[in-house]
Design an enzyme around this catalytic site. Structure first.
Site, PDB file in Angstrom:
ATOM      1  N   ASP A  44       0.834  -1.209   0.000  1.00 26.49           N
ATOM      2  CA  ASP A  44       0.000   0.000   0.000  1.00 26.49           C
ATOM      3  C   ASP A  44       0.870   1.261   0.000  1.00 26.49           C
ATOM      4  OD1 ASP A  44       0.854  -0.212   2.604  1.00 26.49           O
ATOM      5  OD2 ASP A  44      -1.122  -0.070   3.519  1.00 26.49           O
ATOM      6  N   SER A  45       2.201   1.077   0.011  1.00 29.06           N
ATOM      7  CA  SER A  45       3.107   2.208  -0.234  1.00 29.06           C
ATOM      8  C   SER A  45       2.827   2.799  -1.614  1.00 29.06           C
ATOM      9  CB  SER A  45       4.570   1.763  -0.136  1.00 29.06           C
ATOM     10  OG  SER A  45       4.786   0.594  -0.896  1.00 29.06           O
ATOM     11  N   ASP A  83      -1.143  -6.151  -0.409  1.00 28.94           N
ATOM     12  CA  ASP A  83      -1.543  -5.563   0.884  1.00 28.94           C
ATOM     13  C   ASP A  83      -3.035  -5.319   0.980  1.00 28.94           C
ATOM     14  OD1 ASP A  83       0.655  -5.277   2.505  1.00 28.94           O
ATOM     15  OD2 ASP A  83       1.124  -3.235   1.865  1.00 28.94           O
ATOM     16  N   LYS A 112      -1.192  -9.531   2.609  1.00 33.56           N
ATOM     17  CA  LYS A 112      -0.444  -9.080   3.788  1.00 33.56           C
ATOM     18  C   LYS A 112      -1.318  -8.090   4.550  1.00 33.56           C
ATOM     19  CE  LYS A 112       3.270  -6.120   3.528  1.00 33.56           C
ATOM     20  NZ  LYS A 112       2.805  -4.928   4.273  1.00 33.56           N
ATOM     21  N   GLU A 114      -1.336  -5.640   8.437  1.00 35.45           N
ATOM     22  CA  GLU A 114      -0.547  -5.142   9.561  1.00 35.45           C
ATOM     23  C   GLU A 114      -1.202  -5.510  10.890  1.00 35.45           C
ATOM     24  OE1 GLU A 114       0.127  -0.921   9.136  1.00 35.45           O
ATOM     25  OE2 GLU A 114       0.938  -1.163   7.115  1.00 35.45           O
ATOM     26  N   GLU A 181       9.160  -4.381  10.122  1.00 32.38           N
ATOM     27  CA  GLU A 181       9.567  -3.061   9.618  1.00 32.38           C
ATOM     28  C   GLU A 181      10.211  -2.202  10.696  1.00 32.38           C
ATOM     29  OE1 GLU A 181       6.705  -1.083   7.151  1.00 32.38           O
ATOM     30  OE2 GLU A 181       7.876   0.772   7.092  1.00 32.38           O
TER      31      GLU A 181
HETATM   32  O1  KIV Z   1       3.524  -1.159   1.545  1.00 28.96           O
HETATM   33  C1  KIV Z   1       4.696  -1.549   1.500  1.00 28.96           C
HETATM   34  O2  KIV Z   1       5.473  -1.229   0.613  1.00 28.96           O
HETATM   35  C2  KIV Z   1       5.157  -2.417   2.576  1.00 28.96           C
HETATM   36  C3  KIV Z   1       6.632  -2.647   2.668  1.00 28.96           C
HETATM   37  C4  KIV Z   1       7.260  -1.467   3.251  1.00 28.96           C
HETATM   38  C5  KIV Z   1       6.945  -3.882   3.381  1.00 28.96           C
HETATM   39  O3  KIV Z   1       4.378  -2.860   3.363  1.00 28.96           O
END
Ligand code: KIV
Length: 279
Positions: A44-45, A83, A112, A114, A181
């Site tokens: 989600d970056s 994510d 994924k 959090e 992280e």
């Molecule tokens: O969203 C993302 O890019 C991430 C990485 C920083 C692991 O979760």
């Protein structure tokens, strides 16, 4: 055949380090996949590096599905993890299952999310229906941004113990791996040795079982944030701006397009055209 979650788990058992990189679009994902990197993560970056948001909070399921579809069209070899964005899984287990399913339908092999101990029930429920889950503890951008901001985690004995408990709980809940992280390298090393699933670090030192980076950080394409933990292997932003300046100059002085860049009529056809229009 692309890598499976079992291949990733086996890499830790065989003592092999795991490489992971974020991917969001077809062109760059094709190159990441070609490089042989083990995991493509549609993180989600994307909210920051692709869409220009300040943080990951505004990212939607629709956006994540679109990025995942694009990467899945490019992927041939790597495992594809996507994510779950903020508030797509926190409100209920039903939301978490439904939205995990959407990412799988968009082409992901695993999702994924959090969270530590507080997310273990949700993780078990997703795993129970057959969707592989990657955990994410340490700095959790979706929620720490609301309170402490970017801050190294696990620097005191108490916070380190909490992280170790989170990792054990996620393992118990059935994750196939965990992103860790921005933690102290000491606690990352202990967690990597304590739990059986692979620990993929980002800013957590060399003791992890693998590493993940945001692809724009590695290629030197993102100017807004330059994290200390991200090694730049290229300075692409400089090269890209230079190339674009040269293009602009060539257009202005008539050097582009050149003969090799344009298309011509057949000579006979051109002659007939000139006769008809009288020029
Ligand atoms: O969203 C993302 O890019 C991430 C990485 C920083 C692991 O979760």
């Amino acid at each position: 055949m692309h890598k499976s979650v079992y291949d990733i788990i086996k890499m830790k058992k065989d003592g092999k380090k795991i490489s992971a990189i974020t991917s969001y679009d077809y062109t760059l994902a094709s190159l990441c996949d070609k490089s042989g990197i083990d995991i493509l993560l549609v993180g989600d970056s994307a909210g920051m590096v692709m869409l220009g948001y300040e943080n990951t909070i505004p990212v939607t399921m629709e956006q994540m599905c679109m990025f995942t579809e694009a990467v899945s069209r490019a992927r041939k070899n790597a495992l594809l993890v996507a994510d779950l964005p903020f508030m797509s899984y926190q409100a209920s287990i039903e939301d978490a299952i439904k939205n995990s399913g959407r990412l799988i339908k968009a082409g992901a092999d695993a999702i994924k999310l959090e969270g530590g101990v507080s997310m273990s029930e949700t993780i078990s429920a997703i795993v129970d229906i057959g969707i592989p889950v990657m955990g994410h503890i340490g700095l959790q951008p979706q929620t720490t941004m609301l309170s402490e901001g970017y801050k190294v985690q696990g620097r005191t004995k108490e916070t380190a113990i909490k992280l170790i408990e989170d990792a054990k709980e996620l393992e118990e809940a059935g994750v196939f791996s965990i992103v860790l992280e921005m933690t102290s390298h000491e606690v990352a090393q202990i967690i990597s040795e304590t739990v059986s699933v692979p620990i993929i670090g980002i800013g957590s030192g060399v003791g992890c079982n693998g590493q993940v980076l945001v692809v724009q950080d590695l290629l030197g394409m993102f100017e807004k944030i330059k994290p200390k933990f991200a090694k730049r292997y290229l300075n692409l932003s400089e090269d890209i701006v230079k190339a674009l300046e040269n293009y602009k100059k060539d257009v202005e002085i008539g050097m582009f397009p050149a003969k090799e860049n344009w298309f011509s009529m057949d000579d006979e056809e051109f002659k007939k055209l000139r006769e008809q229009i009288g020029s």
